[in-house]
Scaffold this active site. Structure first.
Site, short mmCIF file in Angstrom:
data_model
loop_
_atom_site.label_atom_id
_atom_site.label_comp_id
_atom_site.label_asym_id
_atom_site.label_seq_id
_atom_site.Cartn_x
_atom_site.Cartn_y
_atom_site.Cartn_z
N LYS A 107 37.69 85.90 3.19
CA LYS A 107 37.83 85.61 4.61
C LYS A 107 39.30 85.33 4.95
O LYS A 107 39.87 84.36 4.46
CB LYS A 107 37.01 84.38 5.01
CG LYS A 107 37.04 84.14 6.52
CD LYS A 107 36.50 82.79 6.90
CE LYS A 107 37.58 81.73 6.88
NZ LYS A 107 38.66 81.95 7.87
N GLU A 128 44.91 75.73 -3.64
CA GLU A 128 46.36 75.74 -3.44
C GLU A 128 46.60 75.15 -2.07
O GLU A 128 46.27 75.76 -1.06
CB GLU A 128 46.87 77.18 -3.55
CG GLU A 128 48.34 77.25 -3.91
CD GLU A 128 49.21 77.36 -2.69
OE1 GLU A 128 49.58 76.29 -2.16
OE2 GLU A 128 49.48 78.48 -2.27
N GLU A 178 53.26 66.93 5.78
CA GLU A 178 53.63 68.33 5.86
C GLU A 178 53.66 68.75 7.33
O GLU A 178 52.66 68.64 8.02
CB GLU A 178 52.59 69.18 5.11
CG GLU A 178 52.95 70.64 5.07
CD GLU A 178 51.95 71.47 4.28
OE1 GLU A 178 50.74 71.41 4.57
OE2 GLU A 178 52.40 72.21 3.38
N CYS A 199 53.91 76.64 2.24
CA CYS A 199 53.43 75.45 1.56
C CYS A 199 54.49 74.88 0.62
O CYS A 199 54.54 73.69 0.39
CB CYS A 199 52.15 75.75 0.80
SG CYS A 199 52.25 77.26 -0.14
#
Ligand code: NAI
Ligand code: MG
Length: 490
Positions: free
Chosen positions: A195, A269, A400, A303
């Site tokens: 997906k 991840e 983040e 990331c």
């Protein structure tokens, strides 16, 4: 008028140094009005749909499916059937041929994919053309090479495929994350239900055309589109043997809870808050380029972005002034313009998150700098931003942001740099800039990060494993390590 003045007037020296626009032609890619789900080698008409847009101008690009539980189940069944009745049994060297073919076709069609990636995701064409596409093809080439050498990759361990892999990927590198997931899964003999993220489904849907061109047997790769509900249905499906997820730490934790005790394999991840550490003996101009690439590459939607700059106190001033000057030269705008350095923010949701965190930085007392630049009126945009006077406790130094926003902190000694760099719940990547090889090794031993770059940043290669410590997740993608999570051993 003096002679000199007269000559100056005639001199063919341009006065205006702004770039003329250089747009990539978008008609190389044909976007359908409507897409279904790709299941068992065929397009299946979706029960529900939504509109996917271009974040650069909010233009509607296509209607795509929002897969429901029965549609996900149908994709799982197709993947199971393909696994049991063919794919896991064919000789590994035959599997390799399909992967080589996919890699070649991606290379041949790379311009088409690059344009689509920039249209749907907002990233500069320069990056999709020079980074996303070459690396995606390289991943298929790399894992094609392993397909018939698994016995050598894991000597005396009798590797076997697991079965059906459910793969959920994010929007920051849509095709590249697809390649990272699909290439090792197929090389190891598994089949896949994948997906793409809800904001960037189009390159995965165009990839189905590549699968047909490569004559990959039906059901080996199935693509369903939709948002988190579709993702959750993949995780919950009875038929899934392994889940691979890249995305937020929050969703990663929820998936881990869901799968606990089921015996299903999982790799995660997740996010990061990498330190990019500049020592006073570093080559400063190179380091400035590394800082820019570390945080403004792909609008900071990375990331492993170098979002916390740690500068040795003795060179703080030259670094900050050089960095600010360099920021004024970055070109922001149309992702399809070949001159563009910074494209659009991927979605309204992501822009809201960046705005909220930047406002918190100002409130907590950090000093903000943005170069003068004009942002397009439509679409989602954010100027490249630098924060100075940042304390470690500020949210902009801890959370983040996933946008073009850099927080600068200082340190005096290598020990202090290590302590500050590791002071985060994440541990995905780090950068070290110094002239001394011994210092690089000393730092690398102590930094708790899966990837450490020395005198460079954001470099990727399919043969190099990638993944995190702590809340950045577990499991490695890329390299021989990336095969392990797709195999079972006697
Ligand atoms: P997200 O984690 O919600 O989305 C990533 C993928 O997971 C998408 O395909 C999404 O549809 C799917 N998903 C969402 N909820 C799910 C669920 N309950 N079960 C299964 N799949 C689900 O990330 P989002 O909301 O797009 O971004 C939020 C933040 O996450 C970003 O601001 C960034 O900080 C971080 N992020 C990190 C990424 C990375 O590369 N590590 C990639 C994307 C986001
Ligand atoms: Mg989310």
């Amino acid at each position: 008028m003096t002679d000199v003045e007269r000559r100056r007037e005639r001199a063919p020296v341009p006065k205006d140094w702004t770039y003329a626009s250089a747009p990539e032609a978008r008609d190389i890619v044909r976007i359908a009005d409507r897409y279904g789900h790709y299941i068992g080698g065929d397009w299946v008409e979706p029960q529900e749909t939504y509109t996917t847009i271009s974040p650069a101008n909010e233009e509607a690009l296509a209607e795509v499916g929002q897969a429901t539980v029965p549609e996900v189940e149908q994709a799982m069944a197709a993947a199971r059937d393909a696994f049991e009745n063919g794919w896991s049994g064919i000789s590994p060297s035959e599997r390799a041929k399909y992967l080589f073919r996919i890699a070649r076709i991606l290379q041949e069609r790379s311009r088409e994919f690059a344009v689509l990636e920039s249209l749907n995701g907002g990233k500069p064409i320069k990056e999709s053309r020079d980074v996303d596409l070459p690396l995606s093809a390289a991943h298929f080439f790399y894992y094609a090479g392993w397909a018939d050498k698994l016995e050598y990759a894991f000597p005396n361990r009798r590797p076997k495929p697991i079965g059906v892999a459910g793969q959920i990927i994010p929007w920051n590198f849509p095709l590249l994350m697809l390649a990272w997931k699909i290439a090792p899964a197929l090389a190891a003999g598994n089949t896949v239900v994948l997906k793409p993220a809800e904001t960037t489904p189009l390159s995965a849907l165009l990839f189905c055309d590549v699968l047909r061109q490569a004559e990959l047997p039906p059901g080996v790769v199935n693509i369903v589109t939709g948002d988190g509900r579709t993702g959750a249905a993949i995780v919950k499906a009875d038929g899934v043997d392994k889940v691979a997820f890249t995305g937020s730490t929050e969703v990663g934790k929820a998936i881990q809870r869901e799968l606990a005790g089921t015996g299903k394999k999982l790799t995660l991840e997740l996010g990061g808050k990498a330190a990019n550490i500049i020592f006073d003996d570093a080559a400063l101009d190179q380091a400035i380029e590394g800082i820019i690439n570390g945080i403004y590459f792909n609008q900071g939607h990375v990331c492993c972005a170098g979002s916390r700059l740690l500068v040795q106190e003795s060179i703080y001033e030259p670094v900050v002034s050089k960095l600010k000057r360099r920021l004024t030269t970055l070109r922001i705008g149309d992702p399809l313009d070949k001159n563009t350095d910074i494209g659009a923010i991927n979605s309204k949701q992501q822009l809201d998150k960046i705005n909220e965190l930047v406002a918190s930085g100002e409130e907590e007392g950090a000093e903000i700098y943005q170069p003068p630049c004009r942002l397009p009126e439509k679409g989602y945009w954010f100027a490249p931003t630098v924060f100075t006077n940042v304390a470690q406790s500020y949210r902009i130094a801890q959370e983040e942001i996933f946008g073009p926003v850099l927080s600068i902190l200082t340190f005096r000694t290598p020990e202090e740099a290590v302590e500050k760099a590791n002071n985060t719940p994440y541990g995905l990547s780090a950068g070290v800039w110094t002239e001394k090889g011994s210092r690089i090794l000393w730092m690398a031993e102590r930094l708790r990060a899966g990837v450490i770059w020395a005198n460079t940043f954001n470099r990727f290669d399919p043969s190099s494993p990638f993944g995190g410590y702590k809340e950045s997740g577990f499991g490695r993608e890329g390299g021989r390590h990336g095969l392990g999570p797709y195999l079972e051993f006697d």
